[in-house]
Write a protein that holds these residues in place. Structure first.
Motif, PDB file in Angstrom:
ATOM      1  N   ALA A   1       0.859  -1.185   0.000  1.00  5.33           N
ATOM      2  CA  ALA A   1       0.000   0.000   0.000  1.00  5.33           C
ATOM      3  C   ALA A   1       0.896   1.236   0.000  1.00  5.33           C
ATOM      4  O   ALA A   1       1.791   1.357   0.840  1.00  5.33           O
ATOM      5  CB  ALA A   1      -0.910   0.000   1.224  1.00  5.33           C
ATOM      6  N   ILE A   2       0.646   2.143  -0.933  1.00  7.25           N
ATOM      7  CA  ILE A   2       1.561   3.251  -1.167  1.00  7.25           C
ATOM      8  C   ILE A   2       0.864   4.600  -1.057  1.00  7.25           C
ATOM      9  O   ILE A   2      -0.230   4.794  -1.604  1.00  7.25           O
ATOM     10  CB  ILE A   2       2.173   3.148  -2.588  1.00  7.25           C
ATOM     11  N   ALA A   3       1.523   5.532  -0.377  1.00 11.13           N
ATOM     12  CA  ALA A   3       1.125   6.943  -0.358  1.00 11.13           C
ATOM     13  C   ALA A   3       2.242   7.703  -1.073  1.00 11.13           C
ATOM     14  O   ALA A   3       3.344   7.835  -0.550  1.00 11.13           O
ATOM     15  CB  ALA A   3       0.946   7.448   1.074  1.00 11.13           C
ATOM     16  N   SER A   4       1.959   8.143  -2.289  1.00 14.73           N
ATOM     17  CA  SER A   4       2.974   8.780  -3.128  1.00 14.73           C
ATOM     18  C   SER A   4       2.359   9.998  -3.799  1.00 14.73           C
ATOM     19  O   SER A   4       1.239   9.926  -4.298  1.00 14.73           O
ATOM     20  CB  SER A   4       3.465   7.788  -4.184  1.00 14.73           C
ATOM     21  N   THR A   5       3.073  11.094  -3.806  1.00 16.57           N
ATOM     22  CA  THR A   5       2.551  12.309  -4.425  1.00 16.57           C
ATOM     23  C   THR A   5       2.920  12.409  -5.896  1.00 16.57           C
ATOM     24  O   THR A   5       2.077  12.659  -6.741  1.00 16.57           O
ATOM     25  CB  THR A   5       3.070  13.554  -3.666  1.00 16.57           C
ATOM     26  N   TYR A   6       4.196  12.194  -6.207  1.00 18.64           N
ATOM     27  CA  TYR A   6       4.668  12.383  -7.583  1.00 18.64           C
ATOM     28  C   TYR A   6       5.097  11.091  -8.266  1.00 18.64           C
ATOM     29  O   TYR A   6       5.555  11.116  -9.392  1.00 18.64           O
ATOM     30  CB  TYR A   6       5.823  13.386  -7.603  1.00 18.64           C
ATOM     31  N   GLY A   7       4.970   9.954  -7.586  1.00 26.54           N
ATOM     32  CA  GLY A   7       5.220   8.666  -8.222  1.00 26.54           C
ATOM     33  C   GLY A   7       6.525   7.976  -7.870  1.00 26.54           C
ATOM     34  O   GLY A   7       6.677   6.789  -8.137  1.00 26.54           O
ATOM     35  N   ALA A   8       7.486   8.666  -7.275  1.00 25.78           N
ATOM     36  CA  ALA A   8       8.765   8.028  -6.959  1.00 25.78           C
ATOM     37  C   ALA A   8       8.601   6.948  -5.885  1.00 25.78           C
ATOM     38  O   ALA A   8       9.203   5.872  -5.979  1.00 25.78           O
ATOM     39  CB  ALA A   8       9.785   9.073  -6.515  1.00 25.78           C
ATOM     40  N   THR A   9       7.785   7.218  -4.876  1.00 28.06           N
ATOM     41  CA  THR A   9       7.544   6.218  -3.829  1.00 28.06           C
ATOM     42  C   THR A   9       6.759   5.040  -4.403  1.00 28.06           C
ATOM     43  O   THR A   9       7.011   3.883  -4.043  1.00 28.06           O
ATOM     44  CB  THR A   9       6.811   6.850  -2.638  1.00 28.06           C
ATOM     45  N   ALA A  10       5.848   5.318  -5.317  1.00 23.11           N
ATOM     46  CA  ALA A  10       5.108   4.237  -5.980  1.00 23.11           C
ATOM     47  C   ALA A  10       6.059   3.334  -6.762  1.00 23.11           C
ATOM     48  O   ALA A  10       5.886   2.109  -6.785  1.00 23.11           O
ATOM     49  CB  ALA A  10       4.037   4.814  -6.899  1.00 23.11           C
ATOM     50  N   GLU A  11       7.085   3.915  -7.388  1.00 26.85           N
ATOM     51  CA  GLU A  11       8.071   3.102  -8.103  1.00 26.85           C
ATOM     52  C   GLU A  11       8.851   2.214  -7.131  1.00 26.85           C
ATOM     53  O   GLU A  11       9.173   1.067  -7.453  1.00 26.85           O
ATOM     54  CB  GLU A  11       9.012   3.994  -8.899  1.00 26.85           C
ATOM     55  N   ILE A  12       9.159   2.730  -5.957  1.00 28.07           N
ATOM     56  CA  ILE A  12       9.806   1.898  -4.927  1.00 28.07           C
ATOM     57  C   ILE A  12       8.865   0.761  -4.541  1.00 28.07           C
ATOM     58  O   ILE A  12       9.280  -0.392  -4.410  1.00 28.07           O
ATOM     59  CB  ILE A  12      10.204   2.737  -3.697  1.00 28.07           C
ATOM     60  N   GLY A  13       7.580   1.072  -4.357  1.00 27.10           N
ATOM     61  CA  GLY A  13       6.592   0.043  -4.033  1.00 27.10           C
ATOM     62  C   GLY A  13       6.531  -1.052  -5.083  1.00 27.10           C
ATOM     63  O   GLY A  13       6.442  -2.240  -4.757  1.00 27.10           O
ATOM     64  N   GLU A  14       6.601  -0.667  -6.351  1.00 29.81           N
ATOM     65  CA  GLU A  14       6.597  -1.662  -7.437  1.00 29.81           C
ATOM     66  C   GLU A  14       7.852  -2.536  -7.380  1.00 29.81           C
ATOM     67  O   GLU A  14       7.787  -3.743  -7.614  1.00 29.81           O
ATOM     68  CB  GLU A  14       6.483  -0.979  -8.801  1.00 29.81           C
TER      69      GLU A  14
END
Length: 175
Positions: A6-19
Motif C-alpha cells: 500500500a503506497i502513499a505517493s505524491t509524484y510517483g517516486a515512492t510508488a516506483e519503490i513500491g513496485e
C-alpha cells in the motif's frame, strides 16, 4: 502469502519503490497487490502488508498515517512492514537490525526502512520549490534500488517464516 503493498505517493517516486518491492516479493513466491492507500478496500484477503509513504517536511503523508491507524485497528496480529522515501537517504538500517522476530507484535517494531527519494523541481509547486531551496536540495534521484531489493528480499524471507509459523501453529492445534 497474499501481500498488499500500500503506497502513499505524491509524484510517483515512492510508488516506483513500491513496485520494486512488489517485484522482489513476487520473486519470493508471494501473491502481491500494489495499491494506493486511498484505494484499499477490505484487508481480510491479505496475510501481510508493506506500507510505504513519501516524506514531506519530516513526516509521512497524512493518508499513510491514516492507513497505519487502520492497520492497527483492522489488521492485527498479521505482519506489517513500513518504508518511507525522502529527499535524501537519511539512514541505512542494517538489515539484521531492521526486523523483529515473526512472533513479535507486528506493528512496526523495527520493521521499517527509510530510502532516498526523488527531488524533481519541475513537478513541484512554488511553495515546495521554495522549501527545497531553503534546505539546499537540488534535482536528484537518491533511490538505491539494490538496497531496496535487499530489504524487500529480507521482508519476503520474514513473511515466509511468519507463514510457516502460522501453519505449524494451526497444525498443532488441529485447526
Amino acid at each position: 502469502m497474499k501481500v498488499l503493498v500500500a503506497i502513499a505517493s505524491t509524484y510517483g517516486a515512492t510508488a516506483e519503490i513500491g513496485e520494486a518491492i512488489a517485484s522482489e516479493l513476487r520473486h519470493g513466491g508471494h501473491d502481491v497487490d500494489v495499491r494506493p492507500v486511498d484505494s484499499v478496500g477490505s484487508l481480510e484477503w491479505y496475510d501481510g502488508v508493506v506500507l510505504g509513504s513519501a516524506v514531506y517536511i519530516g513526516r509521512i503523508l497524512t493518508s499513510a498515517r491514516q492507513f497505519a491507524a487502520r492497520l492497527a485497528e483492522e489488521f492485527a496480529p498479521r505482519p506489517v512492514w513500513v518504508f518511507a522515501s525522502g529527499m535524501k537517504s537519511v539512514t541505512a538500517y542494517p538489515l539484521g537490525a531492521a526486523f523483529t522476530s515473526p512472533v513479535d507484535p507486528p506493528y512496526f517494531g523495527g520493521r521499517y526502512a527509510i530510502f532516498g527519494g526523488v527531488v524533481d523541481r519541475s513537478k513541484l509547486g512554488t511553495a515546495e520549490r521554495s522549501l527545497i531551496g531553503f534546505v539546499g536540495a537540488t534535482h536528484s534521484d537518491e533511490r538505491d534500488f539494490d538496497l531496496i531489493a535487499a530489504w524487500s528480499g529480507e521482508v519476503s524471507v520474514r513473511m515466509n517464516a511468519h507463514d510457516a509459523l502460522q501453519r505449524a501453529r494451526s497444525n498443532s492445534t488441529g485447526g
